[in-house]
Design a protein around this motif. Structure first.
Motif, PDB file in Angstrom:
ATOM      1  N   LEU A  43      41.516  47.602  45.148  1.00 33.99           N
ATOM      2  CA  LEU A  43      42.808  46.966  45.415  1.00 33.99           C
ATOM      3  C   LEU A  43      43.938  47.988  45.426  1.00 33.99           C
ATOM      4  CD1 LEU A  43      42.230  43.772  43.284  1.00 33.99           C
ATOM      5  CD2 LEU A  43      42.547  43.858  45.762  1.00 33.99           C
ATOM      6  N   ILE A  44      43.862  48.960  44.522  1.00 28.73           N
ATOM      7  CA  ILE A  44      44.900  49.982  44.468  1.00 28.73           C
ATOM      8  C   ILE A  44      44.850  50.865  45.707  1.00 28.73           C
ATOM      9  CG2 ILE A  44      45.426  52.142  43.268  1.00 28.73           C
ATOM     10  CD1 ILE A  44      45.412  50.624  40.739  1.00 28.73           C
ATOM     11  N   ALA A  45      43.626  51.110  46.192  1.00 32.68           N
ATOM     12  CA  ALA A  45      43.499  51.880  47.429  1.00 32.68           C
ATOM     13  C   ALA A  45      44.053  51.076  48.608  1.00 32.68           C
ATOM     14  CB  ALA A  45      42.035  52.237  47.660  1.00 32.68           C
ATOM     15  N   SER A  46      43.900  49.733  48.559  1.00 34.46           N
ATOM     16  CA  SER A  46      44.379  48.894  49.659  1.00 34.46           C
ATOM     17  C   SER A  46      45.881  48.684  49.612  1.00 34.46           C
ATOM     18  CB  SER A  46      43.697  47.529  49.614  1.00 34.46           C
ATOM     19  OG  SER A  46      42.308  47.652  49.511  1.00 34.46           O
ATOM     20  N   PHE A  47      46.428  48.512  48.413  1.00 33.00           N
ATOM     21  CA  PHE A  47      47.869  48.293  48.241  1.00 33.00           C
ATOM     22  C   PHE A  47      48.425  49.402  47.347  1.00 33.00           C
ATOM     23  CE2 PHE A  47      46.247  43.751  48.341  1.00 33.00           C
ATOM     24  CZ  PHE A  47      46.636  43.497  49.641  1.00 33.00           C
ATOM     25  N   PRO A  48      48.759  50.561  47.922  1.00 33.66           N
ATOM     26  CA  PRO A  48      49.179  51.693  47.080  1.00 33.66           C
ATOM     27  C   PRO A  48      50.381  51.372  46.179  1.00 33.66           C
ATOM     28  CG  PRO A  48      48.761  52.402  49.324  1.00 33.66           C
ATOM     29  CD  PRO A  48      48.688  50.913  49.330  1.00 33.66           C
ATOM     30  N   PHE A  49      51.240  50.425  46.579  1.00 28.59           N
ATOM     31  CA  PHE A  49      52.414  50.146  45.735  1.00 28.59           C
ATOM     32  C   PHE A  49      52.012  49.630  44.355  1.00 28.59           C
ATOM     33  CE2 PHE A  49      53.123  45.596  45.174  1.00 28.59           C
ATOM     34  CZ  PHE A  49      52.263  45.047  46.113  1.00 28.59           C
ATOM     35  N   LEU A  50      50.816  49.061  44.238  1.00 30.99           N
ATOM     36  CA  LEU A  50      50.358  48.583  42.927  1.00 30.99           C
ATOM     37  C   LEU A  50      50.271  49.747  41.940  1.00 30.99           C
ATOM     38  CD1 LEU A  50      47.517  46.080  43.925  1.00 30.99           C
ATOM     39  CD2 LEU A  50      49.852  45.544  43.224  1.00 30.99           C
ATOM     40  N   GLU A  51      50.032  50.943  42.464  1.00 35.90           N
ATOM     41  CA  GLU A  51      49.952  52.113  41.611  1.00 35.90           C
ATOM     42  C   GLU A  51      51.312  52.817  41.525  1.00 35.90           C
ATOM     43  OE1 GLU A  51      47.364  52.943  39.914  1.00 35.90           O
ATOM     44  OE2 GLU A  51      47.460  55.079  39.481  1.00 35.90           O
ATOM     45  N   THR A  52      51.960  53.021  42.683  1.00 35.45           N
ATOM     46  CA  THR A  52      53.209  53.787  42.672  1.00 35.45           C
ATOM     47  C   THR A  52      54.356  53.013  42.015  1.00 35.45           C
ATOM     48  OG1 THR A  52      53.694  52.983  44.886  1.00 35.45           O
ATOM     49  CG2 THR A  52      52.638  55.130  44.734  1.00 35.45           C
ATOM     50  N   GLU A  53      54.318  51.680  42.080  1.00 34.53           N
ATOM     51  CA  GLU A  53      55.384  50.882  41.484  1.00 34.53           C
ATOM     52  C   GLU A  53      54.890  50.190  40.215  1.00 34.53           C
ATOM     53  OE1 GLU A  53      58.282  49.756  43.991  1.00 34.53           O
ATOM     54  OE2 GLU A  53      57.617  51.693  44.745  1.00 34.53           O
ATOM     55  N   SER A  54      53.879  50.765  39.562  1.00 32.72           N
ATOM     56  CA  SER A  54      53.204  50.007  38.508  1.00 32.72           C
ATOM     57  C   SER A  54      54.080  49.724  37.303  1.00 32.72           C
ATOM     58  CB  SER A  54      51.934  50.747  38.070  1.00 32.72           C
ATOM     59  OG  SER A  54      52.285  52.025  37.600  1.00 32.72           O
ATOM     60  N   ASP A  55      55.155  50.504  37.099  1.00 30.40           N
ATOM     61  CA  ASP A  55      56.020  50.239  35.948  1.00 30.40           C
ATOM     62  C   ASP A  55      57.205  49.345  36.292  1.00 30.40           C
ATOM     63  OD1 ASP A  55      54.711  51.497  33.810  1.00 30.40           O
ATOM     64  OD2 ASP A  55      55.284  53.458  34.606  1.00 30.40           O
ATOM     65  N   ARG A  56      57.327  48.967  37.564  1.00 30.00           N
ATOM     66  CA  ARG A  56      58.434  48.068  37.928  1.00 30.00           C
ATOM     67  C   ARG A  56      58.110  46.636  37.515  1.00 30.00           C
ATOM     68  NH1 ARG A  56      60.318  48.448  43.976  1.00 30.00           N
ATOM     69  NH2 ARG A  56      61.766  46.790  43.400  1.00 30.00           N
ATOM     70  N   HIS A  57      59.148  45.866  37.226  1.00 31.44           N
ATOM     71  CA  HIS A  57      58.931  44.448  36.937  1.00 31.44           C
ATOM     72  C   HIS A  57      58.485  43.743  38.211  1.00 31.44           C
ATOM     73  CE1 HIS A  57      61.544  44.084  33.078  1.00 31.44           C
ATOM     74  NE2 HIS A  57      60.467  44.807  32.924  1.00 31.44           N
ATOM     75  N   ALA A  58      57.519  42.855  38.056  1.00 26.68           N
ATOM     76  CA  ALA A  58      56.998  42.140  39.219  1.00 26.68           C
ATOM     77  C   ALA A  58      58.103  41.351  39.918  1.00 26.68           C
ATOM     78  CB  ALA A  58      55.857  41.218  38.802  1.00 26.68           C
ATOM     79  N   GLY A  59      59.100  40.893  39.160  1.00 25.44           N
ATOM     80  CA  GLY A  59      60.179  40.107  39.741  1.00 25.44           C
ATOM     81  C   GLY A  59      61.076  40.907  40.667  1.00 25.44           C
ATOM     82  N   GLU A  60      61.015  42.250  40.572  1.00 28.21           N
ATOM     83  CA  GLU A  60      61.866  43.072  41.443  1.00 28.21           C
ATOM     84  C   GLU A  60      61.213  43.330  42.793  1.00 28.21           C
ATOM     85  OE1 GLU A  60      62.567  46.694  39.319  1.00 28.21           O
ATOM     86  OE2 GLU A  60      63.281  45.626  37.549  1.00 28.21           O
ATOM     87  N   LEU A  61      59.952  42.968  42.939  1.00 29.44           N
ATOM     88  CA  LEU A  61      59.272  43.200  44.209  1.00 29.44           C
ATOM     89  C   LEU A  61      59.777  42.214  45.255  1.00 29.44           C
ATOM     90  CD1 LEU A  61      55.590  43.509  42.921  1.00 29.44           C
ATOM     91  CD2 LEU A  61      57.180  45.368  43.413  1.00 29.44           C
ATOM     92  N   SER A  62      59.622  42.582  46.526  1.00 26.51           N
ATOM     93  CA  SER A  62      59.962  41.642  47.592  1.00 26.51           C
ATOM     94  C   SER A  62      58.915  40.528  47.597  1.00 26.51           C
ATOM     95  CB  SER A  62      59.955  42.351  48.936  1.00 26.51           C
ATOM     96  OG  SER A  62      58.617  42.632  49.311  1.00 26.51           O
ATOM     97  N   GLN A  63      59.249  39.451  48.314  1.00 28.82           N
ATOM     98  CA  GLN A  63      58.317  38.322  48.300  1.00 28.82           C
ATOM     99  C   GLN A  63      56.951  38.711  48.866  1.00 28.82           C
ATOM    100  OE1 GLN A  63      58.733  34.961  50.766  1.00 28.82           O
ATOM    101  NE2 GLN A  63      57.723  33.621  49.319  1.00 28.82           N
ATOM    102  N   GLY A  64      56.954  39.539  49.903  1.00 32.12           N
ATOM    103  CA  GLY A  64      55.694  39.959  50.501  1.00 32.12           C
ATOM    104  C   GLY A  64      54.858  40.786  49.540  1.00 32.12           C
ATOM    105  N   GLN A  65      55.536  41.671  48.791  1.00 31.68           N
ATOM    106  CA  GLN A  65      54.794  42.466  47.813  1.00 31.68           C
ATOM    107  C   GLN A  65      54.264  41.586  46.693  1.00 31.68           C
ATOM    108  OE1 GLN A  65      57.817  45.438  47.015  1.00 31.68           O
ATOM    109  NE2 GLN A  65      56.597  47.012  48.020  1.00 31.68           N
ATOM    110  N   ARG A  66      55.029  40.545  46.341  1.00 29.97           N
ATOM    111  CA  ARG A  66      54.518  39.615  45.331  1.00 29.97           C
ATOM    112  C   ARG A  66      53.298  38.865  45.867  1.00 29.97           C
ATOM    113  NH1 ARG A  66      59.150  36.040  44.152  1.00 29.97           N
ATOM    114  NH2 ARG A  66      60.363  37.335  45.544  1.00 29.97           N
ATOM    115  N   GLN A  67      53.309  38.563  47.184  1.00 32.46           N
ATOM    116  CA  GLN A  67      52.117  37.957  47.802  1.00 32.46           C
ATOM    117  C   GLN A  67      50.899  38.849  47.561  1.00 32.46           C
ATOM    118  OE1 GLN A  67      51.655  35.140  49.067  1.00 32.46           O
ATOM    119  NE2 GLN A  67      53.050  34.526  50.685  1.00 32.46           N
ATOM    120  N   MET A  68      51.088  40.157  47.824  1.00 29.25           N
ATOM    121  CA  MET A  68      49.964  41.087  47.702  1.00 29.25           C
ATOM    122  C   MET A  68      49.560  41.237  46.238  1.00 29.25           C
ATOM    123  SD  MET A  68      51.314  43.937  50.395  1.00 29.25           S
ATOM    124  CE  MET A  68      51.925  43.439  52.012  1.00 29.25           C
ATOM    125  N   LEU A  69      50.551  41.314  45.347  1.00 28.85           N
ATOM    126  CA  LEU A  69      50.249  41.431  43.923  1.00 28.85           C
ATOM    127  C   LEU A  69      49.471  40.210  43.440  1.00 28.85           C
ATOM    128  CD1 LEU A  69      50.523  42.654  41.073  1.00 28.85           C
ATOM    129  CD2 LEU A  69      52.764  41.584  40.894  1.00 28.85           C
TER     130      LEU A  69
END
Lengths: 587, 233
Positions: free
Chosen positions: A467-493
């Motif tokens: 999953l991390i290889a498929s959605f790199p932001f899961l690793e690069t943004e891993s310390d960000r609060h999930a609520g700060e992600l865009s709706q699409g990124q929350r879909q992927m998360l």
């Protein structure tokens, strides 16, 4: 350090000061329990003095009785255990089958505290009535004006250390998750009513231990120790001191409580000033004095010992020695070896006189991806709701691999190996991306012991790497609060979180909504590959025909709450009944 | 950035706008103008600041830079409750309806002229059927329809729609496009954030593509192929 500071008070000041401080430290321990329930697990107890008073009265009675017969002292632990058991029972009863916290719990605890104060007043034979239970002896030959203080310090240090430790464990993260999104947590297989009851039992135990020492310190317990007024003060001290960590409540009880006791006689306007402080703190510093100290402390000294609590998993992530997550717990489903079989049998659902599902008949067998399409309001999401215990059936039943699932709780159904992604992405907004993924990974895997071990934070699985290889932001943004992600990124998360459960049946409700054409392609690729990796059956609601075509060749059309047609995409598109209600388009 | 080259009294003029959440700036240097009757589509990959642009324009977020003029008046940093008086309607991406109110109550809150709602309700018969039940019971797509009917029912001079077609079936998307075209022919302006390129291609006259919080393309001459190129992952 806390122990050192508190133990030095009698030496630096005098015994009377220490005695006074001791009383407020005891209130502080009870307030720590309020903070645990309110700040951590997200439900506000308004009658916490009930447990403080129960602990005080029962310890008082045991101590008085033990003057005649010293062996009765062995009953003293009951002064803590019984209130804790009562707290657990109350919480289990109130929270059973709930998935959103309403005010019920607060009001019930408030009523119970008021009732207890009434009883304590009326039942003079047992409690001494209005005048209180007097002449309580000191415990173990200690002196209430000098040495009992050290016993109190020991309790404070123990409770603070216990909470500080618990808050860093996976269990501590689950309590935060309950507060933020209880519904989501249930779909990872966690019985949230038990998690909340556990927190409340511990809060009750803290209040009762403080109450027990209060009895021996004061030598007198009156109905004031059990009623509404102390309950409210505990809440105020917690709010002003800070409800998110173990220190705030202590700070509030000692800082505000002691100050009030001192100033209320000296300065007549003190109560007004107190009210203003309370309002100011609630408006400007929602995390209380402790939160403000932490913010300003970090500004002055960025790498202080107080910093670094943003992402619970961040410390563990610094250590790269990950552990393989244990396989999914299959104890709950007895029929693992059976092939996956899902059956909706003449399912009817009516809400407010409107028929949502009317005789839905749908049978699925074996691994692979099935798509559900249909007009708006056809009952697509409702069929998921009915399957996962969120919509009561008025008629018919639903079976999963030979077991009837209709009528079961959402967390029970999740533990059978059914995972669901919601239409509107549902994540734990105030937790980091990595914390979100960890919680999903623990679902159906971690046992009670593992939820207390720090090493559980370092669990990883093969699917996690994929999953991390498929959605790199899961690793690069891993310390960000999930609520700060865009709706699409929350879909992927949320998709990633749902997949991490490695379910037997995967329910995806419009997983590509809000994604561009290219991102939709990426999302469908991840779904297809993950379904193959896990070897599960997937049921995907989708409107975008391009996505449907990529995902699967088994399509089911829902219309007006029933199945209109099933077949390959070409069959469906050629079916005149389907054409009449739904043509399907592309992004 | 230089000041506005000319002042426009009609439509929406955004100059060098920027903003975000707290200290995090999500969007920078956005300038656009929207004439009466024009439909502007806003495109971009996820997380580039499209919804933030909508929230900045509707006063839900404070501007950290730039100005917004609407019909000649500066409207940057006002409170969202002034939108209605200014003739600006907004359908957000999430939080579409009041769950505890019925569909009729949801549509009544703005005290609409029910005659103007009539054509919308005729198109979206599903909304009319659901009139008496609590909006919270509706499916995701039905909520989107109610939100669309509500925002168009305001008959505003400027309507901002954030992903109106998400979860909506194809037939209804086509009807949405038809209503938007009718309104824009009558002089109403629209600013639409969308991922559904087919829908957007059928309504917009002008496009703005955002990437990494900044405009990368703005024109009234575009092809689907060129736009897809910008959206490539």
């Amino acid at each position: 350090m806390l122990a050192l500071v508190l133990s030095s008070v009698p030496h630096l000041s005098d015994d009377f000061r220490a005695y006074q401080l001791g009383t407020y430290l005891l209130y502080g321990v009870a307030a720590q329990g309020v903070a645990l329930a309110w700040g951590r697990a997200g439900f506000l107890p308004l009658g916490q003095a009930l447990f403080f008073g129960l602990g005080a009265y029962s310890a008082g009675m045991v101590l008085i009785a033990s003057q005649a017969n010293a062996t009765l002292l062995a009953l003293l632990p009951l002064a803590v255990l019984l209130p804790a058991a009562l707290a657990y029972a109350i919480a289990r009863l109130v929270f059973a089958r709930q998935y959103v916290s309403g005010p019920n719990f607060s009001l019930i605890t408030l009523a119970l505290a008021m009732l207890a104060a009434q009883l304590a007043n009326q039942w003079s034979g047992l409690t001494g009535g209005f005048n209180g239970l007097a002449n309580i002896p000191e415990i173990g030959g200690l002196d209430r004006y000098s040495t009992v203080y050290y016993l109190i310090v020991a309790l404070v240090v123990a409770s603070t250390a216990l909470l500080g430790w618990l808050y860093r464990t996976p269990l501590g993260a689950l309590w935060l998750a309950v507060a933020q999104n209880e519904n989501r947590l249930q779909f990872f297989g966690f019985a949230t009513d038990r998690l909340k009851a556990l927190a409340f039992a511990l809060a009750g135990a803290l209040a009762a231990s403080a109450g027990a020492l209060y009895a021996t310190q004061q030598g007198l317990v009156t109905p004031q120790a059990i009623g509404f007024e102390l309950s409210t003060e505990l809440v105020i001290w917690t709010a002003v001191g800070g409800r998110f960590g173990p220190y705030g409540a202590l700070l509030g009880a000692v800082g505000i409580g002691l100050l009030s006791a001192e100033l209320r006689d000296v300065w007549i306007h003190w109560q007004v000033a107190m009210a203003l402080i309370f309002i100011l703190v609630v408006l400007r510093f929602p995390a209380g004095m402790a939160g403000a100290l932490q913010t300003y402390g970090r500004r002055l000294w960025p790498r202080s010992w107080m910093a670094g609590a943003e992402s619970l998993s961040s410390q563990s992530a610094a250590a790269p020695n990950y552990l393989p997550a244990p396989p999914r717990n299959r104890a709950a489903d007895t029929s693992t070896l059976e092939p996956i079989r899902l059956e909706f049998n003449r399912v009817n659902v009516r809400i407010q006189g409107v028929s949502i599902l009317s005789g839905l008949q749908l049978h699925l067998r074996g691994a692979g991806i099935h798509c559900i399409i249909g007009p708006n309001g056809a009952g697509k999401t409702s069929s998921f709701n009915a399957l996962t215990g969120r919509l009561p059936l008025s008629d018919g039943d639903i079976h999963f691999s030979g077991r009837r699932v209709s009528g079961l709780r959402a967390d029970t159904i999740a533990r059978m190996g059914i995972a669901r992604k919601f239409q509107i992405p549902s994540v734990f907004s105030a937790l980091s991306v990595r914390d979100n993924l960890c919680i999903a990974l623990w679902g159906n895997r971690a046992n009670a012991l593992q939820l207390l071990q720090a090493s559980t934070w370092r669990w990883r699985s093969t699917l996690w790497e994929f999953l991390i290889a498929s959605f790199p932001f899961l690793e690069t943004e891993s310390d960000r609060h999930a609520g700060e992600l865009s709706q699409g990124q929350r879909q992927m998360l949320e998709l990633a979180m749902t997949l991490l459960m490695e379910p037997r049946l995967l329910l995806l409700d419009e997983p590509c909504a809000g994604l561009s054409v290219a991102e939709t392609g990426q999302q469908t690729d991840v779904i297809k590959r993950a379904v193959t990796l896990i070897g599960c059956t997937a049921l995907v609601i989708e409107h975008d025909m391009a996505a449907v075509a990529r995902l699967s060749d088994q399509v089911h059309v829902l219309h007006q709450g029933r199945l209109l047609a099933s077949g390959s995409l070409a069959d469906i598109q050629g079916n005149p009944d389907v054409q009449a209600v739904y043509s399907g388009g592309q992004k | 950035m230089s000041p506005l080259p000319h002042s426009t009294t009609a439509g929406l003029v955004v100059d060098n706008l920027g903003g975000g959440y707290g200290d995090t700036i999500v969007l920078r240097n956005v300038s656009l103008s929207l004439a009466p009757g024009q439909v502007l589509g806003v495109l971009g990959r996820n997380g580039v600041g499209k919804s933030t642009l909508m929230r900045l324009l509707t006063g839900f977020l404070p501007l950290s830079q730039g100005t917004v003029h609407w019909q000649g008046e500066p409207i940057g940093n006002r409170r969202p409750n002034h939108n209605r008086a200014l003739g600006i309607a907004y359908a957000p991406q999430e939080g579409l309806v009041f769950d505890a109110l019925t569909v009729r109550e949801n549509l009544s809150l703005q005290r609409p002229d029910w005659r103007s709602l009539e054509p919308l309700l005729t198109s979206f018969g599903r909304v009319r059927e659901r009139m008496a039940i609590k909006a919270g019971v509706l499916s995701g797509g039905e909520k989107k329809l109610v939100s669309f009917v509500r925002s168009l029912g305001e008959g505003a001079a400027l309507t901002l729609l954030d992903e109106p077609t998400e979860g909506v079936q194809h037939e209804n998307i086509a009807l949405m496009a038809q209503h938007i075209r009718q309104r824009s022919d009558a002089g109403a302006s629209f600013l639409i954030v969308e991922q559904n390129l087919s829908f957007l291609m059928s309504v917009m006259q002008r496009v703005l593509v955002l990437d990494h919080g900044e405009p990368v393309f703005q024109s009234d001459r575009f092809t689907r192929q060129a736009l897809e190129h910008y959206l490539r992952v």
